[in-house]
Scaffold this motif. Structure first.
Motif, PDB file in Angstrom:
ATOM      1  N   GLU B  62      -6.081   5.486  12.546  1.00  0.00           N
ATOM      2  CA  GLU B  62      -6.695   4.175  12.612  1.00  0.00           C
ATOM      3  C   GLU B  62      -5.642   3.143  12.987  1.00  0.00           C
ATOM      4  O   GLU B  62      -4.504   3.202  12.515  1.00  0.00           O
ATOM      5  N   PRO B  63      -5.986   2.147  13.797  1.00  0.00           N
ATOM      6  CA  PRO B  63      -4.994   1.102  14.066  1.00  0.00           C
ATOM      7  C   PRO B  63      -4.705   0.291  12.797  1.00  0.00           C
ATOM      8  O   PRO B  63      -5.544   0.181  11.907  1.00  0.00           O
ATOM      9  N   GLN B  64      -3.510  -0.207  12.733  1.00  0.00           N
ATOM     10  CA  GLN B  64      -3.117  -1.149  11.696  1.00  0.00           C
ATOM     11  C   GLN B  64      -4.033  -2.380  11.791  1.00  0.00           C
ATOM     12  O   GLN B  64      -4.182  -2.961  12.861  1.00  0.00           O
ATOM     13  N   ALA B  65      -4.633  -2.772  10.676  1.00  0.00           N
ATOM     14  CA  ALA B  65      -5.530  -3.930  10.697  1.00  0.00           C
ATOM     15  C   ALA B  65      -4.716  -5.215  10.873  1.00  0.00           C
ATOM     16  O   ALA B  65      -3.617  -5.347  10.332  1.00  0.00           O
ATOM     17  N   LEU B  66      -5.267  -6.140  11.610  1.00  0.00           N
ATOM     18  CA  LEU B  66      -4.622  -7.449  11.778  1.00  0.00           C
ATOM     19  C   LEU B  66      -4.724  -8.231  10.469  1.00  0.00           C
ATOM     20  O   LEU B  66      -5.706  -8.119   9.734  1.00  0.00           O
ATOM     21  N   GLY B  67      -3.674  -9.014  10.183  1.00  0.00           N
ATOM     22  CA  GLY B  67      -3.691  -9.841   8.976  1.00  0.00           C
ATOM     23  C   GLY B  67      -3.342  -9.086   7.714  1.00  0.00           C
ATOM     24  O   GLY B  67      -3.369  -9.652   6.621  1.00  0.00           O
ATOM     25  N   GLU B  68      -3.002  -7.784   7.871  1.00  0.00           N
ATOM     26  CA  GLU B  68      -2.642  -7.007   6.681  1.00  0.00           C
ATOM     27  C   GLU B  68      -1.185  -6.570   6.744  1.00  0.00           C
ATOM     28  O   GLU B  68      -0.543  -6.636   7.796  1.00  0.00           O
ATOM     29  N   VAL B  69      -0.693  -6.133   5.595  1.00  0.00           N
ATOM     30  CA  VAL B  69       0.699  -5.700   5.503  1.00  0.00           C
ATOM     31  C   VAL B  69       0.910  -4.484   6.403  1.00  0.00           C
ATOM     32  O   VAL B  69       0.129  -3.534   6.359  1.00  0.00           O
ATOM     33  N   MET B  70       1.958  -4.537   7.225  1.00  0.00           N
ATOM     34  CA  MET B  70       2.295  -3.397   8.091  1.00  0.00           C
ATOM     35  C   MET B  70       2.498  -2.154   7.230  1.00  0.00           C
ATOM     36  O   MET B  70       3.156  -2.204   6.185  1.00  0.00           O
ATOM     37  N   ILE B  71       1.944  -1.048   7.712  1.00  0.00           N
ATOM     38  CA  ILE B  71       2.151   0.215   7.004  1.00  0.00           C
ATOM     39  C   ILE B  71       3.595   0.689   7.159  1.00  0.00           C
ATOM     40  O   ILE B  71       4.285   0.326   8.110  1.00  0.00           O
ATOM     41  N   GLY B  72       4.005   1.538   6.234  1.00  0.00           N
ATOM     42  CA  GLY B  72       5.337   2.118   6.347  1.00  0.00           C
ATOM     43  C   GLY B  72       5.710   2.872   5.090  1.00  0.00           C
ATOM     44  O   GLY B  72       5.213   2.574   3.990  1.00  0.00           O
ATOM     45  N   GLY B  73       6.583   3.835   5.247  1.00  0.00           N
ATOM     46  CA  GLY B  73       7.085   4.601   4.115  1.00  0.00           C
ATOM     47  C   GLY B  73       8.107   3.778   3.340  1.00  0.00           C
ATOM     48  O   GLY B  73       8.858   2.994   3.915  1.00  0.00           O
ATOM     49  N   THR B  74       8.112   3.974   2.021  1.00  0.00           N
ATOM     50  CA  THR B  74       8.999   3.196   1.156  1.00  0.00           C
ATOM     51  C   THR B  74       9.564   4.094   0.059  1.00  0.00           C
ATOM     52  O   THR B  74       8.942   5.072  -0.352  1.00  0.00           O
ATOM     53  N   ALA B  75      10.746   3.711  -0.410  1.00  0.00           N
ATOM     54  CA  ALA B  75      11.338   4.386  -1.565  1.00  0.00           C
ATOM     55  C   ALA B  75      11.775   3.303  -2.536  1.00  0.00           C
ATOM     56  O   ALA B  75      12.371   2.292  -2.132  1.00  0.00           O
ATOM     57  N   GLY B  76      11.450   3.481  -3.798  1.00  0.00           N
ATOM     58  CA  GLY B  76      11.775   2.417  -4.738  1.00  0.00           C
ATOM     59  C   GLY B  76      11.752   2.896  -6.174  1.00  0.00           C
ATOM     60  O   GLY B  76      11.902   4.090  -6.467  1.00  0.00           O
ATOM     61  N   GLU B  77      11.528   1.925  -7.053  1.00  0.00           N
ATOM     62  CA  GLU B  77      11.651   2.167  -8.479  1.00  0.00           C
ATOM     63  C   GLU B  77      10.468   1.518  -9.189  1.00  0.00           C
ATOM     64  O   GLU B  77      10.047   0.416  -8.823  1.00  0.00           O
ATOM     65  N   ILE B  78       9.972   2.176 -10.184  1.00  0.00           N
ATOM     66  CA  ILE B  78       8.879   1.589 -10.960  1.00  0.00           C
ATOM     67  C   ILE B  78       9.464   0.577 -11.929  1.00  0.00           C
ATOM     68  O   ILE B  78      10.326   0.922 -12.753  1.00  0.00           O
ATOM     69  N   VAL B  79       9.023  -0.672 -11.791  1.00  0.00           N
ATOM     70  CA  VAL B  79       9.586  -1.744 -12.625  1.00  0.00           C
ATOM     71  C   VAL B  79       8.596  -2.231 -13.681  1.00  0.00           C
ATOM     72  O   VAL B  79       8.971  -3.000 -14.579  1.00  0.00           O
ATOM     73  N   ALA B  80       7.365  -1.801 -13.576  1.00  0.00           N
ATOM     74  CA  ALA B  80       6.387  -2.101 -14.631  1.00  0.00           C
ATOM     75  C   ALA B  80       5.292  -1.053 -14.537  1.00  0.00           C
ATOM     76  O   ALA B  80       4.975  -0.589 -13.437  1.00  0.00           O
ATOM     77  N   SER B  81       4.761  -0.655 -15.683  1.00  0.00           N
ATOM     78  CA  SER B  81       3.766   0.411 -15.648  1.00  0.00           C
ATOM     79  C   SER B  81       2.702   0.186 -16.711  1.00  0.00           C
ATOM     80  O   SER B  81       3.007  -0.099 -17.872  1.00  0.00           O
ATOM     81  N   ARG B  82       1.436   0.289 -16.315  1.00  0.00           N
ATOM     82  CA  ARG B  82       0.339   0.385 -17.269  1.00  0.00           C
ATOM     83  C   ARG B  82      -0.387   1.721 -17.055  1.00  0.00           C
ATOM     84  O   ARG B  82      -1.585   1.828 -17.288  1.00  0.00           O
TER      85      ARG B  82
END
Lengths: 338, 338
Positions: B62-82
């Motif tokens: 599917e094309p990336q929707a206009l007006g939305e956050v660009m897709i992409g792979g990310t690596a990070g850390e959980i800083v808050a969790s419920r």
């Protein structure tokens, strides 16, 4: 002494094949040596692959030597034998070349294949139950690997190979859609060979128009394509391919006259995750027995039909071959020599 | 309240991607709902496939929707969790998009993959031990299926995918030959990634010259080709392919700017009996565990090297992406966000 008429390749084509690339000569056949047999050819097969052999440049096989008898498949009868392995009267298929007779080493395994012409006419061993049939079988079965319900497109659909592909695809539960040149060939593809539809590429002067015709004939898209032609036809079909479609590249006759015809949208290979694969049936001899068994059974039970274009006399072989390269034949092109 | 900076796609490119196709916005993150986690992205991955998603026309997704956050792979850390499934401090990889934070449903299987960053740095999970590494693994292993002693050519050889292909090919007993743009990348391909040779395509202005360079670097011809670029590179490599060579089509970056680049000599597919196959690694999830296991082992044992180009700050993501499309990156292109 038996006289033999032969056609030699005497000049390589500059672009299109011309009649004077060939020369008809008459020779005397020598006496048979021990172990040899004399085959009288009833039929000579004319096939598009021969065009590639006429060039000195790269092909998938050695070029045809100048000054020698043109290569070609033949079906005939043993008329003299000094071999314990073959008797006079046997029907045999081989690669006898463009000539009326051939002397063959009867001890050489694979040089001659004995065939039974009581249920299957001798000529069919050069067509639906021979190399073209196995070509259809291999490309469809091993490369396209069709699943029931899929749509399979076939170019040169009324030809020796294409007509067999369409019938085999249908027998495997697929919808077969042909592409051919002219209303007669398209009609035959549907009425004789069971294609669900056949597109006349002559009615479509550009890729866009041809692709629209493919779309109309293939409402569910294209899952497999058996390519005998290339060029605009391949471009148009690729546009209508479904994801994961398989394309067997069997012939690119449109490029045989020397010029390379680019593939216009190779990005479709990635976008649709296509597989394109070229093949030469003579490199897959291990599949021939299985293929010939199925083709023979289908032929004798009437479920595999074929059509032949036959010219008479070795002197007409060159003209018939040039006609074949221009799509003037209808079905399997043969030269009858008896 | 935590503020989040995001990059939206606001206009589709007309030809080349331009900075004003994107817009940086700042938003406030809402409070977490039950089951949700907040991920702080340390790295954003920039990859050529994103170019295809920017167009409204056909791509493999599917094309990336206009007006939305660009897709992409990310690596990070959980800083808050419920969520009961994720604890604060965990390192995770996901498809978080071009933004500093993402709220994720912690119960959704597959949304986040927990990773261990003690032996493998977090950024490598976006490169050699992530999607690009698996892309290399799948195309080489499943489509090219190299045999020891064969010659494998790889375009974009110093890139995240290409460098892994070369190293994996060499570990499988093959000779790996790279193609890259510029002397620095070519030197790195040989010195860091173990390619036997690397051709600088910038030194070869036409297909003939590039094909001659491929011939010189591949005296035994080409048995497998991993294509990340397309266009002239693919034309040149095809000319040097041996019979039965396998070509994995992973990227056609040269065509991403809108224009279709024809394949000039499709007849080679038949003459050499080639197989060309396009693929998208995300469609082969069943191979990921096996691939990631091998890639991880090779990485931790020092046999799989990688190189990264890192820019800092989400505000520089668009420029880095445009640079990537022009080959200005070196190795895996990342945006560091912390």
């Amino acid at each position: 002494m038996t006289r033999n008429r032969q056609i030699l390749l005497v000049a390589r084509p500059l672009g299109a094949v011309a009649a004077d690339n060939f020369r008809l000569v008459e020779t005397e056949l020598p006496a048979l040596a021990d172990g040899q047999v004399l085959v009288r050819h009833h039929y000579l097969s004319l096939d598009p692959y021969m065009r590639g052999r006429m060039d000195a440049g790269e092909s998938y096989a050695e070029p045809q030597a100048l000054g020698e008898v043109m290569i070609g498949g033949t079906a005939g009868e043993i008329v003299a034998s000094r071999s314990d392995r073959h008797r006079v009267g046997e029907r045999v298929v081989g690669m006898g070349g463009w000539q009326e007779y051939q002397i063959v080493d009867g001890e050489c395994p694979g040089a001659l294949r004995r065939v039974d012409s009581t249920l299957i006419p001798l000529s069919a061993y050069l067509g639906a139950v021979g190399m073209p049939g196995v070509t259809a079988w291999y490309g469809l079965q091993q490369l396209i690997a069709p699943r029931p319900g899929e749509t399979i497109v076939v170019s040169a659909a009324s030809g020796a190979v294409g007509s067999a592909v369409g019938q085999l695809a249908r027998l495997r539960g697929c919808r077969a859609v042909g592409i051919a040149g002219g209303p007669e060939k398209c009609r035959a593809a549907v009425e004789e060979f069971g294609f669900s539809a056949c597109i006349d590429h002559r009615l479509h002067g550009d890729t866009r128009s041809l692709a629209a015709a493919v779309a109309a004939a293939c409402p569910d898209g294209v899952d497999g394509h058996f390519e005998n032609v290339g060029g605009r036809v391949l471009d148009a079909v690729l546009r209508r391919c479904n994801p994961f479609a398989r394309i067997a590249i069997c012939g690119l006759i449109a490029g045989y006259d020397g010029q390379a015809i680019p593939l216009r949208e190779p990005q479709l290979i990635l976008l649709r995750r296509l597989k394109l694969q070229g093949f030469i049936v003579s490199e897959h001899l291990d599949f021939w027995p299985q293929a010939l068994r199925e083709l023979g059974e289908l032929f004798t039970s009437g479920r595999l039909r074929h059509r032949e274009s036959i010219v008479h006399g070795i002197e007409n072989a060159a003209a018939a071959f040039i006609g074949l390269l221009h799509g003037q034949n209808f079905g399997k092109q043969l030269v009858r020599l008896v």
